[in-house]
Write a protein that holds these residues in place. Structure first.
Motif, mmCIF file in Angstrom:
data_model
loop_
_atom_site.group_PDB
_atom_site.id
_atom_site.type_symbol
_atom_site.label_atom_id
_atom_site.label_comp_id
_atom_site.label_asym_id
_atom_site.label_seq_id
_atom_site.Cartn_x
_atom_site.Cartn_y
_atom_site.Cartn_z
ATOM 1 N N PRO A 18 0.850 -1.198 0.000
ATOM 2 C CA PRO A 18 0.000 0.000 0.000
ATOM 3 C C PRO A 18 0.880 1.241 0.000
ATOM 4 C CG PRO A 18 -0.535 -1.499 1.822
ATOM 5 C CD PRO A 18 0.761 -1.965 1.246
ATOM 6 N N ASN A 19 0.350 2.366 -0.458
ATOM 7 C CA ASN A 19 1.065 3.630 -0.338
ATOM 8 C C ASN A 19 0.699 4.226 1.020
ATOM 9 O OD1 ASN A 19 2.658 5.790 -0.899
ATOM 10 N ND2 ASN A 19 1.350 6.684 -2.463
ATOM 11 N N HIS A 20 1.359 3.724 2.070
ATOM 12 C CA HIS A 20 1.023 4.099 3.444
ATOM 13 C C HIS A 20 1.256 5.593 3.701
ATOM 14 C CE1 HIS A 20 1.232 -0.256 4.943
ATOM 15 N NE2 HIS A 20 0.055 0.212 5.315
ATOM 16 N N ILE A 21 0.535 6.110 4.665
ATOM 17 C CA ILE A 21 0.615 7.521 5.062
ATOM 18 C C ILE A 21 1.328 7.610 6.408
ATOM 19 C CG2 ILE A 21 -0.748 9.543 5.758
ATOM 20 C CD1 ILE A 21 -2.863 8.613 3.733
ATOM 21 N N TYR A 22 2.218 8.596 6.541
ATOM 22 C CA TYR A 22 3.014 8.787 7.755
ATOM 23 C C TYR A 22 2.759 10.180 8.321
ATOM 24 C CZ TYR A 22 5.301 4.497 6.433
ATOM 25 O OH TYR A 22 5.533 3.183 6.112
ATOM 26 N N ASP A 23 2.855 10.288 9.671
ATOM 27 C CA ASP A 23 2.545 11.535 10.375
ATOM 28 C C ASP A 23 3.783 12.071 11.087
ATOM 29 O OD1 ASP A 23 -0.238 11.342 9.827
ATOM 30 O OD2 ASP A 23 -0.434 9.871 11.434
ATOM 31 N N LEU A 24 3.967 13.394 11.060
ATOM 32 C CA LEU A 24 4.988 14.039 11.875
ATOM 33 C C LEU A 24 4.637 13.872 13.347
ATOM 34 C CD1 LEU A 24 5.479 17.306 9.802
ATOM 35 C CD2 LEU A 24 7.092 15.410 10.009
ATOM 36 N N GLN A 25 5.658 13.757 14.202
ATOM 37 C CA GLN A 25 5.424 13.456 15.615
ATOM 38 C C GLN A 25 5.635 14.679 16.498
ATOM 39 O OE1 GLN A 25 4.174 10.137 16.744
ATOM 40 N NE2 GLN A 25 3.586 10.812 14.687
ATOM 41 N N GLN A 26 4.735 15.650 16.350
ATOM 42 C CA GLN A 26 4.752 16.863 17.161
ATOM 43 C C GLN A 26 3.525 16.860 18.055
ATOM 44 O OE1 GLN A 26 4.942 20.497 14.965
ATOM 45 N NE2 GLN A 26 4.787 21.784 16.773
ATOM 46 N N ALA A 27 3.731 16.921 19.362
ATOM 47 C CA ALA A 27 2.610 16.979 20.294
ATOM 48 C C ALA A 27 2.196 18.427 20.503
ATOM 49 C CB ALA A 27 2.997 16.345 21.632
ATOM 50 N N ALA A 28 0.991 18.576 21.128
ATOM 51 C CA ALA A 28 0.513 19.922 21.380
ATOM 52 C C ALA A 28 1.507 20.690 22.300
ATOM 53 C CB ALA A 28 -0.851 19.850 22.041
ATOM 54 N N GLY A 88 7.270 7.829 18.528
ATOM 55 C CA GLY A 88 5.840 8.040 18.340
ATOM 56 C C GLY A 88 5.166 8.678 19.533
ATOM 57 N N ASN A 89 4.077 9.392 19.257
ATOM 58 C CA ASN A 89 3.326 10.116 20.291
ATOM 59 C C ASN A 89 1.910 9.564 20.461
ATOM 60 O OD1 ASN A 89 5.537 11.846 20.205
ATOM 61 N ND2 ASN A 89 4.494 13.370 18.948
ATOM 62 N N VAL A 102 8.165 23.476 22.138
ATOM 63 C CA VAL A 102 7.608 22.349 21.391
ATOM 64 C C VAL A 102 7.718 21.075 22.215
ATOM 65 C CG1 VAL A 102 8.109 23.372 19.144
ATOM 66 C CG2 VAL A 102 9.814 21.915 20.233
ATOM 67 N N THR A 103 6.843 20.127 21.913
ATOM 68 C CA THR A 103 6.819 18.844 22.624
ATOM 69 C C THR A 103 6.574 17.713 21.641
ATOM 70 O OG1 THR A 103 6.027 19.793 24.716
ATOM 71 C CG2 THR A 103 5.556 17.464 24.336
ATOM 72 N N GLY A 104 7.297 16.615 21.814
ATOM 73 C CA GLY A 104 7.069 15.438 20.983
ATOM 74 C C GLY A 104 8.333 14.623 20.794
ATOM 75 N N THR A 105 8.168 13.357 20.436
ATOM 76 C CA THR A 105 9.330 12.510 20.172
ATOM 77 C C THR A 105 10.084 12.966 18.927
ATOM 78 O OG1 THR A 105 7.935 10.882 19.014
ATOM 79 C CG2 THR A 105 8.335 10.513 21.357
ATOM 80 N N SER A 106 9.423 13.750 18.058
ATOM 81 C CA SER A 106 10.117 14.365 16.923
ATOM 82 C C SER A 106 11.342 15.140 17.371
ATOM 83 C CB SER A 106 9.183 15.357 16.198
ATOM 84 O OG SER A 106 8.396 14.732 15.239
#
Length: 467
Positions: free
Chosen positions: A190-200, A344-345, A403-407
């Motif tokens: 599949p052409n999977h979709i990926y998300d940036l890992q930035q939390a609020a 990942g968040n 900023v917050t996140g595992t990114s």
């Protein structure tokens, strides 16, 4: 996400309609929360909930409670078992008619059971690697009624990657199964979709927590690739920092710059905002817009990074397991590239985050100034190391922000490793991994655990170890 809701609804309707019609598999695309060629490792836990109807598998969720195998596990890398070929209709040539077969037009293969597909993905596209020339690409498209949306030779995979479109609404799982019957196709995904890992989301405490002297920090002469959103290259923190750029999605207007600016700035920022490894040369690949990217875009960006002869690649994003991404990461690692990714968040019960969970990728989780784990961080035995990622000061378009996140924790680890390679450029990726594991400051349960990995990054201890 409207597309995911539609796919769920369509799958439930399809399952209901087919209950009386006969055996078939239905698929859905569950939403992912924002957040040498040997056997591929099976590292993801079971945990998918499925609804079993008579001869119908409706794949609704990423995880299963019954211990059943997940699509994407190593057992799923084999082709589905064939089912009998339907009887030909009136006027159809007899099976095996030699007049119908040729190298350019092979006889149709038996139908195969549709494949279940997990994770978020583009609903009308598949990615295929082809053993053949441009004519083979066209023949496959014609035989299966597919559109050729893009094709290119992958630097890391060494084969042609084709993005086929599905113009008639067939489910992706059905098309993947049909492609499996053609011997010219090597991999079908599949052409999977990926998300940036930035939390609020005050002072940047990262230097202190990872035991790095900010006045002595340097990444000079080290090439680092960042795969992310576009950057604000006019930002003072990035003055002279960006050594090369690549737009992996040139047809999409640029709107997002903050996340990429933060990642590049945390790694190699200069001036009033000092990054972890100032002096490093950042090779920046724009591969995200609206916080999203797809497998074909990410693979193109990773290929470009390899062509720039970078030592490190920062991947602050998460998505489903995908065979092509795993092979790309394996090939990059064989080239000596250090791969760093956000864990990942998506929370303690989330499935593994990829590419972080692949072997040879350093999975980074986020801690705060008290070395406590970010509550929404992913957990799992793939977590390798911890670094500050909660309320960290970083550059954004037009200024700075918290900023917050595992990114951002991943970017800090990338910067720390850049310092190590500046001090000892002959050390390879294996040495880096071993040194990080042996010198990390233990947090949580004794030894490596699923929350903190080996513990908090300790740059000074690694630098001392090299001597």
């Amino acid at each position: 996400m409207a597309g995911n809701v539609l796919k769920r609804s369509a799958s439930l309707v399809l399952a209901t309609a087919l209950l009386a019609a006969g055996p078939v598999f239905a698929q859905t695309a569950p939403t992912v929360q924002p957040s040498d060629n040997g056997q591929l490792p099976d590292r993801e836990p079971s945990g998918r909930l499925v609804v079993i109807l008579p001869d119908i598998l409706v794949d609704l969720f990423d995880g299963a409670a019954d211990g059943s195998a997940r699509p994407g596990d190593s057992a799923d890398l084999t082709d589905p078992a064939p089912v009998p070929t339907p009887n030909p209709g009136p006027g159809s040539p007899p099976p095996g008619d030699p007049a119908q077969a040729s190298p350019a037009n092979p006889p149709p293969s038996p139908l195969t059971a549709p494949q279940a597909v997990s994770g978020d993905f583009v609903p009308d596209e598949v990615l295929v690697t082809i053993d053949g020339d441009a004519q083979s690409v066209q023949d496959i498209a014609a035989a299966l009624n597919l559109d050729i949306r893009s094709q290119r030779l992958s630097t890391l995979l060494g084969v042609t990657v084709v993005r086929y479109g599905i113009p008639d609404g067939r489910p992706v799982g059905v098309v993947l199964a049909q492609l499996a019957g053609d011997q010219r196709t090597l991999r079908r995904e599949p052409n999977h979709i990926y998300d940036l890992q930035q939390a609020a989301a005050i002072v940047n405490y990262a230097f202190q927590r990872i035991a790095l002297d900010s006045s002595a920090a340097s990444g000079e002469n080290v090439r680092v690739a960042v795969i992310d959103t576009a950057v604000d290259d006019t930002h003072p923190a990035l003055s002279g920092v960006i050594a090369g750029t690549f737009d992996a999605m040139p047809g999409t207007p640029v709107e997002d710059r903050d996340h990429g600016t933060s990642i590049a700035g945390l790694i190699a920022g200069v001036g009033p905002f000092r990054g972890i490894a100032p002096g490093a040369a950042i090779y920046h690949a724009r591969a995200f817009e609206g916080g999203k990217s797809t497998m074909d875009v990410l693979l193109a960006a990773l290929d470009w990074a390899a062509e720039q002869d970078v030592r490190i690649v920062n991947m602050s994003f998460v998505g489903p397991r995908n065979d092509l991404l795993e092979l790309g990461c394996m090939a990059a690692r064989k080239r000596g590239m250090v791969l760093v990714a956000a864990a990942g968040n998506n929370g303690p019960k989330a499935p593994y985050g990829y590419p972080a969970a692949y072997d040879g990728v350093i999975a980074v989780t986020a801690t705060d100034e008290k070395d406590e784990l970010m509550p929404k961080a992913n957990r799992g035995p793939y977590v390798f190391i911890s670094a500050p990622g909660v309320e960290v000061l970083a550059p954004v378009g037009g200024g700075t922000d918290v900023v917050t996140g595992t990114s951002f924790a991943a970017a800090i680890v990338t910067g720390a490793i850049t310092n190590l390679l500046h001090a000892a450029p002959d050390h390879d990726a294996g040495w880096i991994e071993e040194a990080l594991a042996e010198t990390a400051s233990d947090l949580g349960d004794k030894g490596r655990d699923s929350d903190f990995g080996f513990g908090l990054m300790n740059t000074r201890a690694v630098l001392d170890r090299k001597r």
